[in-house]
Structure formats: C-alpha cells, structure tokens
Design a protein around this motif. Structure first.
Motif, short mmCIF file in Angstrom:
data_model
loop_
_atom_site.label_atom_id
_atom_site.label_comp_id
_atom_site.label_asym_id
_atom_site.label_seq_id
_atom_site.Cartn_x
_atom_site.Cartn_y
_atom_site.Cartn_z
N LYS A 194 16.37 86.84 35.38
CA LYS A 194 15.31 87.49 34.62
C LYS A 194 13.93 86.97 35.02
O LYS A 194 12.96 87.72 34.97
CB LYS A 194 15.53 87.26 33.13
N THR A 195 13.84 85.72 35.43
CA THR A 195 12.53 85.17 35.74
C THR A 195 11.94 85.81 36.99
O THR A 195 10.77 86.18 36.99
CB THR A 195 12.59 83.65 35.94
N HIS A 196 12.74 85.95 38.06
CA HIS A 196 12.14 86.52 39.25
C HIS A 196 11.91 88.01 39.11
O HIS A 196 11.06 88.57 39.79
CB HIS A 196 12.92 86.16 40.54
N VAL A 197 12.61 88.67 38.21
CA VAL A 197 12.30 90.08 37.93
C VAL A 197 10.96 90.18 37.22
O VAL A 197 10.14 91.06 37.54
CB VAL A 197 13.43 90.73 37.08
N LEU A 245 2.06 83.76 41.03
CA LEU A 245 3.14 84.76 41.05
C LEU A 245 3.90 84.79 42.36
O LEU A 245 5.13 84.84 42.36
CB LEU A 245 2.56 86.15 40.74
N GLY A 246 3.19 84.77 43.48
CA GLY A 246 3.86 84.83 44.77
C GLY A 246 4.80 83.67 45.01
O GLY A 246 6.00 83.86 45.29
N PRO A 247 4.32 82.42 44.90
CA PRO A 247 5.22 81.29 45.11
C PRO A 247 6.37 81.22 44.10
O PRO A 247 7.50 80.89 44.45
CB PRO A 247 4.31 80.07 44.96
N ARG A 248 6.08 81.54 42.82
CA ARG A 248 7.16 81.51 41.82
C ARG A 248 8.20 82.59 42.12
O ARG A 248 9.39 82.38 41.90
CB ARG A 248 6.60 81.70 40.41
N LEU A 249 7.76 83.74 42.61
CA LEU A 249 8.69 84.80 42.98
C LEU A 249 9.58 84.33 44.12
O LEU A 249 10.80 84.49 44.08
CB LEU A 249 7.94 86.06 43.38
N ILE A 250 8.99 83.71 45.12
CA ILE A 250 9.77 83.22 46.26
C ILE A 250 10.75 82.14 45.82
O ILE A 250 11.94 82.16 46.20
CB ILE A 250 8.82 82.70 47.36
#
Length: 95
Positions: free
Chosen positions: A2-5, A53-58
C-alpha cells in the motif's frame, strides 16, 4: 504494497499538476501575484517529488520485490539436489 501505491499516486499527481501548469494559459492570464503563488507551489511540489516521493517510491518497490524474492524460495517446496561422490566403475576390456 500500500505504501508504494500511495507514493506512486502522489508522484503522478505532482507530475500532472506540473504539466497542467506548464501548458495551461492560467499563468499567462493571471496577475503577477497569482503567477508567483502558482510557481511557488510548483517549486515546493517539485522539490517534494524529487527528494521525498521519488526515492520513497523506489525504496518501497525494492522492498516489495525483496519480499517477493524471499518468499518465492520458501514457497516452491523444492528440495536441493544432493550430489554423490564420484565412484570409478571399472569395465572389462574383453568385450
């Protein structure tokens, strides 16, 4: 998962907002104060997108992938192959 979504949805929202402000005539018709406010929000959102957002998504996708790989080893139920020591078998030369 759920977090990366959530990070992906936020990343897309900031990207759409950036494209909207880049190609919309709002900034051309707006006063300099309104254009400055929009540009300020855009700068803040761009920085948040690049450094949060970008690094957390990765990292979220990497973590999810690592869990899938770790769980796939236990879920297959395959046993390892045990190799036996080579034994030399002599054959007769009188064939």
């Amino acid at each position: 998962m759920k977090t990366h979504v959530g990070y992906f949805a936020s990343f897309v929202a900031v990207s759409v907002f950036t494209l909207f402000l880049d190609f919309s005539p709002i900034l051309e018709e707006a006063s300099s104060l309104q254009a400055g406010i929009f540009n300020g929000f855009l700068s803040i959102f761009d920085i948040v997108q690049m450094f949060v957002l970008g690094p957390r998504l990765i990292l979220g996708v990497r973590e999810h992938h690592a869990k899938l790989v770790a769980d796939s080893d236990t879920a297959t139920g395959m046993t390892s192959i045990a190799f036996q020591e080579r034994v030399h078998v002599s054959t007769s030369s009188s064939v």
